[in-house]
Write a protein that holds these residues in place. Structure first.
Motif, PDB file in Angstrom:
ATOM      1  N   ILE A  88       0.848  -1.180   0.000  1.00  0.00           N
ATOM      2  CA  ILE A  88       0.000   0.000   0.000  1.00  0.00           C
ATOM      3  C   ILE A  88       0.884   1.230   0.000  1.00  0.00           C
ATOM      4  O   ILE A  88       1.844   1.307   0.769  1.00  0.00           O
ATOM      5  N   PRO A  90       0.095   4.957   0.341  1.00  0.00           N
ATOM      6  CA  PRO A  90      -0.761   6.147   0.471  1.00  0.00           C
ATOM      7  C   PRO A  90       0.036   7.381   0.059  1.00  0.00           C
ATOM      8  O   PRO A  90       1.233   7.465   0.372  1.00  0.00           O
ATOM      9  N   ILE A  91      -0.582   8.311  -0.666  1.00  0.00           N
ATOM     10  CA  ILE A  91       0.191   9.472  -1.118  1.00  0.00           C
ATOM     11  C   ILE A  91       0.178  10.602  -0.097  1.00  0.00           C
ATOM     12  O   ILE A  91       1.070  11.411  -0.081  1.00  0.00           O
ATOM     13  N   PHE A  92      -0.855  10.650   0.731  1.00  0.00           N
ATOM     14  CA  PHE A  92      -0.905  11.741   1.696  1.00  0.00           C
ATOM     15  C   PHE A  92      -0.711  11.192   3.107  1.00  0.00           C
ATOM     16  O   PHE A  92      -1.017  10.036   3.376  1.00  0.00           O
ATOM     17  N   PRO A  93      -0.177  11.994   4.028  1.00  0.00           N
ATOM     18  CA  PRO A  93       0.093  11.493   5.374  1.00  0.00           C
ATOM     19  C   PRO A  93      -1.204  11.228   6.132  1.00  0.00           C
ATOM     20  O   PRO A  93      -2.122  12.035   6.106  1.00  0.00           O
ATOM     21  N   LEU A  94      -1.274  10.050   6.766  1.00  0.00           N
ATOM     22  CA  LEU A  94      -2.455   9.695   7.543  1.00  0.00           C
ATOM     23  C   LEU A  94      -1.987   9.114   8.869  1.00  0.00           C
ATOM     24  O   LEU A  94      -0.962   8.447   8.927  1.00  0.00           O
ATOM     25  N   MET A 102     -11.048   4.933   8.431  1.00  0.00           N
ATOM     26  CA  MET A 102     -11.453   4.792   7.029  1.00  0.00           C
ATOM     27  C   MET A 102     -12.143   3.459   6.767  1.00  0.00           C
ATOM     28  O   MET A 102     -12.896   3.323   5.791  1.00  0.00           O
TER      29      MET A 102
ATOM     30  N   GLN B  81      -5.204  16.411  -7.600  1.00  0.00           N
ATOM     31  CA  GLN B  81      -4.112  15.782  -6.856  1.00  0.00           C
ATOM     32  C   GLN B  81      -4.543  14.427  -6.329  1.00  0.00           C
ATOM     33  O   GLN B  81      -3.778  13.463  -6.349  1.00  0.00           O
ATOM     34  N   ALA B  82      -5.777  14.350  -5.849  1.00  0.00           N
ATOM     35  CA  ALA B  82      -6.268  13.091  -5.297  1.00  0.00           C
ATOM     36  C   ALA B  82      -6.509  12.073  -6.405  1.00  0.00           C
ATOM     37  O   ALA B  82      -6.090  10.926  -6.319  1.00  0.00           O
ATOM     38  N   ARG B  85      -3.488  10.782  -7.907  1.00  0.00           N
ATOM     39  CA  ARG B  85      -2.621  10.305  -6.835  1.00  0.00           C
ATOM     40  C   ARG B  85      -1.259  10.966  -6.924  1.00  0.00           C
ATOM     41  O   ARG B  85      -0.225  10.333  -6.822  1.00  0.00           O
ATOM     42  N   ASN B  86      -1.256  12.266  -7.176  1.00  0.00           N
ATOM     43  CA  ASN B  86      -0.010  12.987  -7.361  1.00  0.00           C
ATOM     44  C   ASN B  86      -0.159  14.407  -6.844  1.00  0.00           C
ATOM     45  O   ASN B  86      -1.008  15.152  -7.308  1.00  0.00           O
ATOM     46  N   PRO B  87       0.674  14.781  -5.870  1.00  0.00           N
ATOM     47  CA  PRO B  87       0.536  16.106  -5.262  1.00  0.00           C
ATOM     48  C   PRO B  87       0.887  17.261  -6.189  1.00  0.00           C
ATOM     49  O   PRO B  87       0.698  18.412  -5.815  1.00  0.00           O
ATOM     50  N   ASP B 223     -10.815   9.861  -0.023  1.00  0.00           N
ATOM     51  CA  ASP B 223      -9.918   9.371   1.033  1.00  0.00           C
ATOM     52  C   ASP B 223      -9.527   7.933   0.764  1.00  0.00           C
ATOM     53  O   ASP B 223      -8.358   7.559   0.817  1.00  0.00           O
ATOM     54  N   GLN B 224     -10.535   7.114   0.472  1.00  0.00           N
ATOM     55  CA  GLN B 224     -10.284   5.694   0.214  1.00  0.00           C
ATOM     56  C   GLN B 224      -9.383   5.543  -1.000  1.00  0.00           C
ATOM     57  O   GLN B 224      -8.430   4.772  -0.989  1.00  0.00           O
ATOM     58  N   THR B 226      -7.243   7.687  -2.436  1.00  0.00           N
ATOM     59  CA  THR B 226      -5.852   8.124  -2.284  1.00  0.00           C
ATOM     60  C   THR B 226      -5.096   7.203  -1.343  1.00  0.00           C
ATOM     61  O   THR B 226      -3.881   7.140  -1.381  1.00  0.00           O
ATOM     62  N   PHE B 227      -5.808   6.478  -0.489  1.00  0.00           N
ATOM     63  CA  PHE B 227      -5.146   5.534   0.408  1.00  0.00           C
ATOM     64  C   PHE B 227      -4.700   4.315  -0.396  1.00  0.00           C
ATOM     65  O   PHE B 227      -3.522   3.984  -0.433  1.00  0.00           O
ATOM     66  N   ASP B 228      -5.627   3.671  -1.053  1.00  0.00           N
ATOM     67  CA  ASP B 228      -5.274   2.548  -1.932  1.00  0.00           C
ATOM     68  C   ASP B 228      -6.465   2.229  -2.833  1.00  0.00           C
ATOM     69  O   ASP B 228      -7.576   2.033  -2.341  1.00  0.00           O
ATOM     70  N   ARG B 276      -3.334  20.999   3.644  1.00  0.00           N
ATOM     71  CA  ARG B 276      -2.999  19.715   4.278  1.00  0.00           C
ATOM     72  C   ARG B 276      -2.017  19.912   5.410  1.00  0.00           C
ATOM     73  O   ARG B 276      -2.047  19.188   6.396  1.00  0.00           O
ATOM     74  N   SER B 281      -4.985  15.218   6.010  1.00  0.00           N
ATOM     75  CA  SER B 281      -5.291  14.768   4.654  1.00  0.00           C
ATOM     76  C   SER B 281      -6.745  14.389   4.422  1.00  0.00           C
ATOM     77  O   SER B 281      -7.115  14.068   3.303  1.00  0.00           O
ATOM     78  N   TRP B 339       6.050  12.558   0.802  1.00  0.00           N
ATOM     79  CA  TRP B 339       4.765  12.376   0.117  1.00  0.00           C
ATOM     80  C   TRP B 339       4.391  13.549  -0.769  1.00  0.00           C
ATOM     81  O   TRP B 339       3.478  13.464  -1.587  1.00  0.00           O
TER      82      TRP B 339
END
Lengths: 264, 341
Positions: A88, A90-94, A102, B81-82, B85-87, B223-224, B226-228, B276, B281, B339
């Protein structure tokens, strides 16, 4: 055996010119820890994704308690089956808490924040996986074992009946592998059905209740308990290599090694 | 809401509320609240009501447009960005703004030609900007579908290159344009909220306000995602639908804003990062806060643009002048995190 998830005449391929699975029959026992074992490229990950319903089958059906999962609404399915991929990014800090929270996604209306019930479930999942201390730490700052525990807690927060985990032991040292398997075994004793795809035959031989052995040509060689499944013949067949299966001197469980060729 | 979030929220709202009167009373024509109040008290239709006219027909719509555009560009940036998946992905860096500009340019040039004979209820520049923006987005999606693995660099290079292509076409159109049109087009191309009135305000608010709530409703799904992506799918997010919906929504938003104000850079890139940094996030918070911080940023830039030199300069130049050092600070500052790239 009381099957909760079954596949009937399952066929699947990513591209039309290749063959992956053809007419596979499979059943996952309810409330057990099942290990999906097989060589690299045998299709373990693909099989897990098919069972999770995130890739559609080409032919055949997968049933969750007799109901085909393709007929379930995705959110309804997510309340029963949770899936954890191998890696996994993740691109942003969580934070650990945010990641576990989540997991509540399939059980929440679009605009609602966390309810009292959500907080209770999240707390319980953190307790189960021993994460209370790490609650506000960033995921990117965790060790490999802590990451795995966080991710498992996150899918537990979905309150599913079935957990499908792809390589939950990869990248972990032996004590952490043991710890993770202990957690998973404990979950299965609490009534969760846990399926893991893994390469760590020896250690899962000690912990898992059921085994499914896939061969390099994508056939299911055997399914059942350790003695029945992990035989020399079956392993030789699955991996196209000569195996040696003995009894572990301490655990009295199985000890599986590849036979060493002398003039290698 | 936690204590920390409350304080941050009040701080940003306070800043926002302070900038509004500042924006209304700053400009070439010195108008103090006192002068305005006197004019209102002694109001006669026959009098010379310069202050009232400037405030009512110029400064107020301009301030409101800055707020909406700042918010709109920021939430567009957050979404891109989300989604990618790229800031670094924003409608500006990915060339979407450039293509929207190209579309708008074409409609400006064709204003007195056969194009003007087409009668549709929406402004032609918006329609053209939208068609070009969405065409570019789907072209990028088509291109990256051919690759097994999509790297951030690949995506950005693709967007930047396409942006250059749009700019080349824009140069051709500028070369062809007659001087009278060129002046108008150049003014627009710098990115400005200067000469817009209530018509623009209405158009921008019709698009940006519903878009904000629409995008906000996708928060948990984003959120989901960008997480995976696979976990998101297993939890019931339809990835393909999510991508298409959001790309279309953001392309409409970008196209309308670009058609009205011209391309205004850097807002969509740096505001999500700043947001952010302050609120974490979770998109449930990132959307409203970045809308707030985005409007603060653009209001501030707009005020600076009126005061920095003796004559006013377009706000698009100021956002870049402020945005570049701010972005370099994000890249090279001590708070830089892996990140971010």
């Amino acid at each position: 055996m009381n099957p909760i998830l079954t596949a009937e005449n399952l066929s699947f391929c990513y591209h039309t010119d290749e063959r992956l699975f053809e007419n596979i029959q499979l059943s996952i026992a309810s409330g057990k820890l099942t290990a999906l074992i097989g060589p690299n490229g045998s299709g373990k990950s693909t099989l897990l994704r098919l069972l999770a319903g995130i890739i559609p089958t080409k032919q055949g059906k997968i049933f969750l308690n007799q109901a085909p999962i393709s007929s379930l609404h995705a959110r309804e399915r997510a309340k029963k089956i949770a899936f954890l991929p191998q890696n996994i990014f993740p691109i942003f800090p969580l934070t650990v808490f945010e990641i576990i929270a989540m997991g509540r996604f399939p059980r929440k209306p679009i605009f609602s924040g966390l309810t009292q019930k959500d907080y209770e479930v999240i707390d319980r999942c953190m307790n189960i996986m021993n994460l209370n201390r790490l609650k506000n730490r960033l995921y990117s700052e965790l060790s490999g074992g802590e990451c795995k525990r966080t991710l498992i807690a996150s899918i537990l927060a979905q309150e599913p009946e079935i957990l499908l985990l792809d390589e939950p032991l990869s990248g972990l040292d032996l004590p952490h592998q043991t710890e993770t398997l202990n957690h998973l075994q404990k979950l299965s004793k609490e009534g969760y059905t846990v399926v893991i795809a893994t390469h760590e035959i020896n250690i899962v031989a000690r912990f898992a209740h059921e085994f499914i052995l896939l061969s390099s040509d994508h056939q299911i060689i055997a399914q059942g308990d350790a003695e029945k499944t992990l035989t020399i013949d079956n392993l030789n067949n699955a991996y196209n290599t000569s195996f040696w299966v003995g009894v572990h001197p301490f655990t009295k469980g199985l000890l599986i090694e590849v036979e060493q060729k002398e003039n290698l | 809401m936690k204590q920390g979030h409350k304080i941050k929220f009040f701080f940003f709202v306070l800043l926002f509320l302070l900038l509004i009167p500042l924006s209304i009373f700053t400009g070439y024509e010195p108008i103090s609240p006192l002068r305005l109040w006197q004019e209102i008290r002694q109001y006669e239709p026959t009098n010379n009501n310069l202050a009232i006219e400037i405030v009512l027909f110029h400064r107020i719509p301009r301030t409101l447009i800055s707020i909406l555009v700042g918010a709109g560009l920021s939430i567009g940036g957050v979404t891109f960005q989300a989604l990618l998946r790229n800031p670094l992905a924003t409608p500006y860096t990915l060339g979407t703004s450039s293509f929207a500009s190209l579309g708008a340019y074409i409609s400006f040039l064709g204003m007195n030609s056969f194009l003007s004979s087409i009668s549709i209820p929406i402004p032609l520049s918006h329609l053209f900007a939208f068609v070009f923006a969405i065409g570019e987005v789907f072209f990028i999606l088509l291109l990256i579908k051919t690759k097994q693995k999509i790297s951030a660099t690949l995506l950005l290079l693709c967007g930047i290159t396409l942006g250059m292509l749009a700019n080349a076409f824009i140069s051709i159109l500028r070369y062809w344009a007659t001087p009278d049109k060129l002046v108008f087009m150049e003014r627009w191309w710098f990115g400005s909220t200067q000469v817009l009135g209530y018509r623009s305000l209405i158009v921008v608010s019709i698009i940006s306000i519903p878009t904000f709530f629409l995008l906000w409703s996708y928060s948990s799904a984003l959120d989901q995602y960008t997480f995976d992506a696979e976990i998101a799918q297993s939890r019931g997010v339809n990835i393909t639908k999510l991508q298409i919906h959001l790309f279309v929504i953001v392309s409409i938003l970008t196209a309308v804003i670009v058609a009205e104000t011209g391309p205004i850079g850097f807002v969509g890139l740096i505001v999500p990062h700043i947001t952010r940094y302050f609120v974490g996030s979770s998109h449930r918070r990132v959307f409203p806060y970045s809308a707030l911080i985005g409007s603060i940023f653009l209001l501030f830039c707009d005020i600076v643009s009126r005061k920095l030199f003796r004559t006013e300069i377009p706000v698009g130049i100021i956002t870049t002048l402020i945005g570049v050092p701010a972005f370099l600070y994000i890249l090279f500052g001590k708070n830089f995190k892996e990140w971010m790239i």
